[in-house]
Design a protein around this motif. Structure first.
Motif, PDB file in Angstrom:
ATOM      1  N   THR A 155       0.822  -1.199   0.000  1.00  0.00           N
ATOM      2  CA  THR A 155       0.000   0.000   0.000  1.00  0.00           C
ATOM      3  C   THR A 155       0.863   1.260   0.000  1.00  0.00           C
ATOM      4  O   THR A 155       0.617   2.197  -0.762  1.00  0.00           O
ATOM      5  CB  THR A 155      -0.935   0.006   1.217  1.00  0.00           C
ATOM      6  OG1 THR A 155      -1.686  -1.210   1.214  1.00  0.00           O
ATOM      7  CG2 THR A 155      -1.883   1.178   1.173  1.00  0.00           C
TER       8      THR A 155
ATOM      9  N   ALA B  80       4.038   1.594  -0.918  1.00  0.00           N
ATOM     10  CA  ALA B  80       4.790   1.733  -2.161  1.00  0.00           C
ATOM     11  C   ALA B  80       3.878   2.194  -3.281  1.00  0.00           C
ATOM     12  O   ALA B  80       4.231   3.073  -4.070  1.00  0.00           O
ATOM     13  CB  ALA B  80       5.449   0.403  -2.528  1.00  0.00           C
ATOM     14  N   ASP B  81       2.707   1.606  -3.320  1.00  0.00           N
ATOM     15  CA  ASP B  81       1.802   1.960  -4.390  1.00  0.00           C
ATOM     16  C   ASP B  81       1.374   3.412  -4.327  1.00  0.00           C
ATOM     17  O   ASP B  81       1.233   4.074  -5.354  1.00  0.00           O
ATOM     18  CB  ASP B  81       0.577   1.059  -4.353  1.00  0.00           C
ATOM     19  CG  ASP B  81      -0.111   1.052  -5.689  1.00  0.00           C
ATOM     20  OD1 ASP B  81       0.480   0.496  -6.620  1.00  0.00           O
ATOM     21  OD2 ASP B  81      -1.201   1.638  -5.790  1.00  0.00           O
TER      22      ASP B  81
ATOM     23  N   ILE C 136       3.126   5.882  -3.203  1.00  0.00           N
ATOM     24  CA  ILE C 136       4.240   6.704  -3.684  1.00  0.00           C
ATOM     25  C   ILE C 136       4.308   6.672  -5.206  1.00  0.00           C
ATOM     26  O   ILE C 136       4.444   7.700  -5.861  1.00  0.00           O
ATOM     27  CB  ILE C 136       5.572   6.229  -3.079  1.00  0.00           C
ATOM     28  CG1 ILE C 136       5.578   6.476  -1.564  1.00  0.00           C
ATOM     29  CG2 ILE C 136       6.750   6.924  -3.743  1.00  0.00           C
ATOM     30  CD1 ILE C 136       6.816   5.953  -0.869  1.00  0.00           C
ATOM     31  N   ILE C 137       4.180   5.479  -5.762  1.00  0.00           N
ATOM     32  CA  ILE C 137       4.270   5.338  -7.216  1.00  0.00           C
ATOM     33  C   ILE C 137       3.121   6.091  -7.887  1.00  0.00           C
ATOM     34  O   ILE C 137       3.331   6.879  -8.808  1.00  0.00           O
ATOM     35  CB  ILE C 137       4.229   3.851  -7.615  1.00  0.00           C
ATOM     36  CG1 ILE C 137       5.517   3.163  -7.143  1.00  0.00           C
ATOM     37  CG2 ILE C 137       4.055   3.689  -9.121  1.00  0.00           C
ATOM     38  CD1 ILE C 137       5.517   1.656  -7.295  1.00  0.00           C
ATOM     39  N   HIS C 138       1.925   5.870  -7.373  1.00  0.00           N
ATOM     40  CA  HIS C 138       0.759   6.531  -7.945  1.00  0.00           C
ATOM     41  C   HIS C 138       0.936   8.044  -7.914  1.00  0.00           C
ATOM     42  O   HIS C 138       0.706   8.745  -8.896  1.00  0.00           O
ATOM     43  CB  HIS C 138      -0.497   6.124  -7.170  1.00  0.00           C
ATOM     44  CG  HIS C 138      -1.756   6.676  -7.742  1.00  0.00           C
ATOM     45  ND1 HIS C 138      -2.359   7.804  -7.245  1.00  0.00           N
ATOM     46  CD2 HIS C 138      -2.512   6.276  -8.782  1.00  0.00           C
ATOM     47  CE1 HIS C 138      -3.437   8.059  -7.966  1.00  0.00           C
ATOM     48  NE2 HIS C 138      -3.558   7.146  -8.892  1.00  0.00           N
TER      49      HIS C 138
ATOM     50  N   ALA D 281       3.743   9.772  -7.710  1.00  0.00           N
ATOM     51  CA  ALA D 281       4.818  10.244  -8.576  1.00  0.00           C
ATOM     52  C   ALA D 281       4.323  10.412 -10.008  1.00  0.00           C
ATOM     53  O   ALA D 281       4.617  11.406 -10.671  1.00  0.00           O
ATOM     54  CB  ALA D 281       6.002   9.279  -8.533  1.00  0.00           C
ATOM     55  N   PHE D 282       3.517   9.449 -10.463  1.00  0.00           N
ATOM     56  CA  PHE D 282       3.055   9.515 -11.841  1.00  0.00           C
ATOM     57  C   PHE D 282       1.931  10.533 -12.005  1.00  0.00           C
ATOM     58  O   PHE D 282       1.807  11.160 -13.054  1.00  0.00           O
ATOM     59  CB  PHE D 282       2.621   8.129 -12.321  1.00  0.00           C
ATOM     60  CG  PHE D 282       3.795   7.272 -12.697  1.00  0.00           C
ATOM     61  CD1 PHE D 282       4.312   7.300 -13.984  1.00  0.00           C
ATOM     62  CD2 PHE D 282       4.414   6.460 -11.758  1.00  0.00           C
ATOM     63  CE1 PHE D 282       5.406   6.525 -14.330  1.00  0.00           C
ATOM     64  CE2 PHE D 282       5.514   5.678 -12.105  1.00  0.00           C
ATOM     65  CZ  PHE D 282       6.008   5.708 -13.387  1.00  0.00           C
TER      66      PHE D 282
ATOM     67  N   ARG E 170       3.617  13.922 -12.155  1.00  0.00           N
ATOM     68  CA  ARG E 170       4.305  14.120 -13.418  1.00  0.00           C
ATOM     69  C   ARG E 170       3.345  14.562 -14.515  1.00  0.00           C
ATOM     70  O   ARG E 170       3.713  15.347 -15.379  1.00  0.00           O
ATOM     71  CB  ARG E 170       4.987  12.801 -13.811  1.00  0.00           C
ATOM     72  CG  ARG E 170       5.680  12.834 -15.144  1.00  0.00           C
ATOM     73  CD  ARG E 170       6.641  11.667 -15.258  1.00  0.00           C
ATOM     74  NE  ARG E 170       6.154  10.675 -16.196  1.00  0.00           N
ATOM     75  CZ  ARG E 170       6.810   9.547 -16.489  1.00  0.00           C
ATOM     76  NH1 ARG E 170       7.947   9.284 -15.880  1.00  0.00           N
ATOM     77  NH2 ARG E 170       6.335   8.695 -17.345  1.00  0.00           N
ATOM     78  N   ARG E 171       2.121  14.047 -14.483  1.00  0.00           N
ATOM     79  CA  ARG E 171       1.139  14.397 -15.505  1.00  0.00           C
ATOM     80  C   ARG E 171       0.693  15.848 -15.410  1.00  0.00           C
ATOM     81  O   ARG E 171       0.237  16.431 -16.379  1.00  0.00           O
ATOM     82  CB  ARG E 171      -0.125  13.531 -15.331  1.00  0.00           C
ATOM     83  CG  ARG E 171      -0.050  12.135 -15.863  1.00  0.00           C
ATOM     84  CD  ARG E 171      -1.451  11.537 -15.990  1.00  0.00           C
ATOM     85  NE  ARG E 171      -2.367  11.974 -14.952  1.00  0.00           N
ATOM     86  CZ  ARG E 171      -3.318  12.865 -15.122  1.00  0.00           C
ATOM     87  NH1 ARG E 171      -3.493  13.447 -16.281  1.00  0.00           N
ATOM     88  NH2 ARG E 171      -4.113  13.191 -14.124  1.00  0.00           N
TER      89      ARG E 171
END
Lengths: 267, 267
Positions: B174, B176-177, B179-181, B183-184, B187-188
């Motif tokens: 949870t 990690a996800d 953070i990844i979510h 970050a992306f 970026r958008r």
DNA sequence: CGCGGCTTTGATGTTCATCAAGTAAAGTGG
DNA sequence: CCACTTTACTTGATGAACATCAAAGCCGCG
């Protein structure tokens, strides 16, 4: 809703008596489209796969046999969809051969590629334990072979074998950390640096050669490193003019590794 | 090398007979600097903390008692360093109160903030099982209380209690996800959208109020969402001129939530 | 009190996305 | 298999978004 239905089990797997059990398991689903081409290569078997995957080192003979009884495999043609975002996760899947893109599209329709999955990578590992559904879609960039082990069986082992759990945690951590690290590295870099980074990644980590065929379109490269298609092409052309790479359609040859490395660092 | 040395155990913990054991454990280290201010609040105890943390639901009374015997806590003043990148991970740490930034600096010296850690977040969870050392640094943005449980003891429990392992995996996934979510998503977005996003995050997820004191400098906001300090300020000013927020030093008041939400979505 | 870090605003230039337009390649249906 | 359509690739021109540079006020701290 998500395109799942039963389909014939790949022939190699059917030959396992254990596999017959799967056919009656309520957990068994295959994709609506027939497996795009079931690999007839008899040298690949589920048992062998489970036994040899580094993830399963340390499991007992019994446990391995148990798992291999709930394992199947499928081959996906280039371009085929492996899992779709939102589908229920029923398997732990291991990419045995090939290359996948992990991707999603934002509400405004723009595609984003989260990462590339390479052989021995697990699919959807991040989502498995935080939610019941895939958070991203998975599509084959090359012909790919995927082994799938029923999630419920993995969990069964997990509850009994804490060491295996530790191993799986390590797997998840490493994969997640690589994605995070990558995302932040890419963000820091300018476009020239990003292109250099991805070229080095293909050459060094994926194909282990200075000459390789790009498995992705220019557009997909853009989606992967956050830039427009046009600029991907522009910088490719620039690098070709400068004698850093040679381009022949999808075939890339790295000519000047040193300058490419410098560009990766400093843009 | 990394600034660890023994230090007096916080008073509350010392009162546990179990804790005495820790003092002689080869695994026990504390930071070279004395804990900036050891919380004398007797209502906070390690036992209570371990027992109440959602992470430990499902552990037996025995296991909880075992773990609480190897648990200590420390308070960090605003600005204090909690862990440094590269330090060996010896504890699973739980942020009980306060706010931390998870950050790193690239080789060219530019700081990047990976995420903010909120109460009940575990620290370094990602790195724990993929490496032996912290991959990022952790610093207190507000006065923060951290409970640390010896990693070796956690692993001891993990090997014996697979269900706890499953729980921990869920935790890691949870985090990690997210953070990844994030970050992306960041970026958008364009700069206006990023500022709107972080303002909504502070108001909605951290302070649960439309009026809050920013725990970070403008520079740190920039490091968190990938933009320059100047542009952070510029867009703050713009939002103030447009009546979307009010600014008084570090105090932010959200005046027009609807427009802010629209900006978060469409920039 | 003076220094350094934080904040703010303006001016300037670079980087990058967008638009446009054309060529090449690859799939599609008759 | 060929005409047709679509998708991928490529280049140039333009403008918007954003970083950088510069300067000045502010604040906390030794």
């Amino acid at each position: 809703m998500n395109g799942f239905t039963k389909v014939s089990v790949p022939p190699v797997c059917i030959s396992h008596t254990d596999m017959i059990i799967i056919m009656f398991s309520e957990f068994l689903y295959f994709r609506k489209e027939k497996p795009s081409s079931v690999n007839p290569d008899q040298s690949v078997s589920c048992r062998e796969c489970v036994y040899s995957a580094p993830l399963f080192e340390g499991l007992s003979e019994e446990e391995l046999t148990y798992l291999s009884g709930y394992t199947s495999y499928q081959t996906f043609k280039k371009g085929a969809s492996v899992f779709l975002r939102g589908e229920e996760i029923l398997f732990i899947s291991l990419l045995k051969k090939g290359l996948l893109k992990v991707h999603t599209s934002s509400h405004d329709g723009k595609e984003q590629i989260i990462s590339l999955a390479r052989p021995d990578d697990c699919l959807g590992l991040l989502g498995v334990f935080s939610g019941k559904h895939y958070q991203y879609s998975y599509s084959a960039l090359e012909e790919s072979v995927i082994f799938s082990i029923e999630l419920s069986r993995i969990k069964y082992i997990l509850r009994r074998n804490g060491t295996f759990g530790l191993k799986l945690i390590g797997r998840i951590s490493t994969a997640a950390d690589a994605i995070i690290h990558n995302a932040f590295e890419i963000r820091r870099k300018n476009l020239r640096g990003r292109i250099a980074t991805i070229l080095n990644d293909f050459a060094g980590n994926i194909y282990h050669s200075d000459r390789f065929d790009l498995p992705v379109s220019r557009k997909e490269i853009g989606e992967l490193i956050g830039m427009t298609t046009e600029n991907v092409i522009r910088i490719f052309s620039e690098y070709r003019r400068d004698g850093i790479i040679a381009i022949n359609g999808k075939t890339i040859t790295i000519l000047d590794k040193e300058r490419l490395n410098a560009l990766e660092k400093f843009g």
